[in-house]
Motif scaffolding. Sequence first.
Motif, PDB file in Angstrom:
ATOM      1  N   LEU A 101       0.827  -1.204   0.000  1.00  0.00           N
ATOM      2  CA  LEU A 101       0.000   0.000   0.000  1.00  0.00           C
ATOM      3  C   LEU A 101       0.863   1.256   0.000  1.00  0.00           C
ATOM      4  O   LEU A 101       1.958   1.276   0.570  1.00  0.00           O
ATOM      5  N   LEU A 102       0.349   2.301  -0.597  1.00  0.00           N
ATOM      6  CA  LEU A 102       0.964   3.615  -0.516  1.00  0.00           C
ATOM      7  C   LEU A 102       0.528   4.269   0.798  1.00  0.00           C
ATOM      8  O   LEU A 102      -0.464   3.847   1.415  1.00  0.00           O
ATOM      9  N   GLU A 103       1.215   5.291   1.208  1.00  0.00           N
ATOM     10  CA  GLU A 103       0.859   5.990   2.439  1.00  0.00           C
ATOM     11  C   GLU A 103      -0.611   6.417   2.403  1.00  0.00           C
ATOM     12  O   GLU A 103      -1.078   6.985   1.409  1.00  0.00           O
ATOM     13  N   ASP A 104      -1.335   6.129   3.472  1.00  0.00           N
ATOM     14  CA  ASP A 104      -2.754   6.484   3.648  1.00  0.00           C
ATOM     15  C   ASP A 104      -3.684   5.904   2.579  1.00  0.00           C
ATOM     16  O   ASP A 104      -4.824   6.359   2.447  1.00  0.00           O
ATOM     17  N   GLU A 105      -3.259   4.911   1.843  1.00  0.00           N
ATOM     18  CA  GLU A 105      -4.082   4.389   0.751  1.00  0.00           C
ATOM     19  C   GLU A 105      -5.415   3.814   1.232  1.00  0.00           C
ATOM     20  O   GLU A 105      -6.459   4.068   0.625  1.00  0.00           O
ATOM     21  N   LEU A 106      -5.411   3.050   2.316  1.00  0.00           N
ATOM     22  CA  LEU A 106      -6.671   2.490   2.811  1.00  0.00           C
ATOM     23  C   LEU A 106      -7.622   3.595   3.262  1.00  0.00           C
ATOM     24  O   LEU A 106      -8.809   3.579   2.933  1.00  0.00           O
TER      25      LEU A 106
ATOM     26  N   ILE B 244     -14.123   6.107   8.914  1.00  0.00           N
ATOM     27  CA  ILE B 244     -12.928   5.514   9.501  1.00  0.00           C
ATOM     28  C   ILE B 244     -12.998   5.700  11.020  1.00  0.00           C
ATOM     29  O   ILE B 244     -13.020   6.818  11.518  1.00  0.00           O
ATOM     30  N   LEU B 245     -13.022   4.591  11.748  1.00  0.00           N
ATOM     31  CA  LEU B 245     -13.096   4.621  13.210  1.00  0.00           C
ATOM     32  C   LEU B 245     -11.711   4.663  13.844  1.00  0.00           C
ATOM     33  O   LEU B 245     -11.527   5.232  14.910  1.00  0.00           O
ATOM     34  N   ASP B 246     -10.746   4.016  13.188  1.00  0.00           N
ATOM     35  CA  ASP B 246      -9.383   3.951  13.716  1.00  0.00           C
ATOM     36  C   ASP B 246      -8.459   3.607  12.558  1.00  0.00           C
ATOM     37  O   ASP B 246      -8.861   2.904  11.627  1.00  0.00           O
ATOM     38  N   SER B 247      -7.248   4.111  12.626  1.00  0.00           N
ATOM     39  CA  SER B 247      -6.257   3.769  11.602  1.00  0.00           C
ATOM     40  C   SER B 247      -4.862   3.905  12.177  1.00  0.00           C
ATOM     41  O   SER B 247      -4.636   4.680  13.109  1.00  0.00           O
ATOM     42  N   GLN B 248      -3.964   3.149  11.623  1.00  0.00           N
ATOM     43  CA  GLN B 248      -2.543   3.207  11.979  1.00  0.00           C
ATOM     44  C   GLN B 248      -1.743   2.838  10.747  1.00  0.00           C
ATOM     45  O   GLN B 248      -2.209   2.078   9.905  1.00  0.00           O
ATOM     46  N   GLN B 249      -0.534   3.354  10.690  1.00  0.00           N
ATOM     47  CA  GLN B 249       0.390   2.908   9.655  1.00  0.00           C
ATOM     48  C   GLN B 249       1.802   3.145  10.136  1.00  0.00           C
ATOM     49  O   GLN B 249       2.048   4.018  10.958  1.00  0.00           O
ATOM     50  N   GLY B 250       2.706   2.324   9.622  1.00  0.00           N
ATOM     51  CA  GLY B 250       4.110   2.487   9.942  1.00  0.00           C
ATOM     52  C   GLY B 250       4.756   1.197  10.418  1.00  0.00           C
ATOM     53  O   GLY B 250       4.197   0.114  10.310  1.00  0.00           O
ATOM     54  N   TYR B 251       5.934   1.360  10.957  1.00  0.00           N
ATOM     55  CA  TYR B 251       6.764   0.241  11.403  1.00  0.00           C
ATOM     56  C   TYR B 251       6.226  -0.375  12.685  1.00  0.00           C
ATOM     57  O   TYR B 251       5.764   0.315  13.586  1.00  0.00           O
ATOM     58  N   SER B 252       6.316  -1.677  12.738  1.00  0.00           N
ATOM     59  CA  SER B 252       5.980  -2.418  13.952  1.00  0.00           C
ATOM     60  C   SER B 252       6.926  -3.605  14.048  1.00  0.00           C
ATOM     61  O   SER B 252       7.341  -4.157  13.032  1.00  0.00           O
ATOM     62  N   ASP B 253       7.269  -3.982  15.253  1.00  0.00           N
ATOM     63  CA  ASP B 253       8.101  -5.172  15.410  1.00  0.00           C
ATOM     64  C   ASP B 253       7.323  -6.326  16.035  1.00  0.00           C
ATOM     65  O   ASP B 253       7.896  -7.296  16.490  1.00  0.00           O
ATOM     66  N   ARG B 254       5.983  -6.201  16.042  1.00  0.00           N
ATOM     67  CA  ARG B 254       5.166  -7.237  16.628  1.00  0.00           C
ATOM     68  C   ARG B 254       4.115  -7.703  15.640  1.00  0.00           C
ATOM     69  O   ARG B 254       3.379  -6.860  15.123  1.00  0.00           O
TER      70      ARG B 254
END
Length: 179
Positions: free
Chosen positions: A140-145, A155-165
Amino acid sequence: MRSFKIYKKNVSPPEDWVVKHFNKIKKGGSVLDMAAGKGRHTQFFLDKGYNVVAVDQNITSLSIFNGHPKLRIIKADLETNSHAPFNAGVFNGIVVVNYLYRPIFQQIIEMLDTGGVLIFQTFMVGNELYGRPRNRNYLLLEDELKNFFGKELLILDSQQGYSDRPSKAVTQKICAIKK
């Protein structure tokens, strides 16, 4: 009566994002697990009392659920047969995790009933540094969803970026409701 609370050792637990938002879906409603894979979200929703339709092109791993009274398993390649066998407005919830096929985005919206909830989590640009998928066509591109689904869903909630879990990845996530 046969117990269906089955967790195979090779099946991962449900994604935290799904666990966080599943209760927004109408209790006991119908949930579509798109690209169900080994059935970790199918299992989760069945355990919570939902009626589940699990769809994948390879349903071998889903055979552990055969005979479950609240489950329908459909073998389908969502990329070549994207319009069948689903009708508009039939699901109270749709879960899409680690799968991306943009041509069915509009169909996902149409399959949700009014008040239906979409829980979507998959990889985005930047993930190629940590593993598969690396092909930008599957990232996905940034903010695509948010940009696509936010036109017709709240949209009730959203997140994007790095995660290690549970492992290092760059993902994008939304939880949205059909108005």
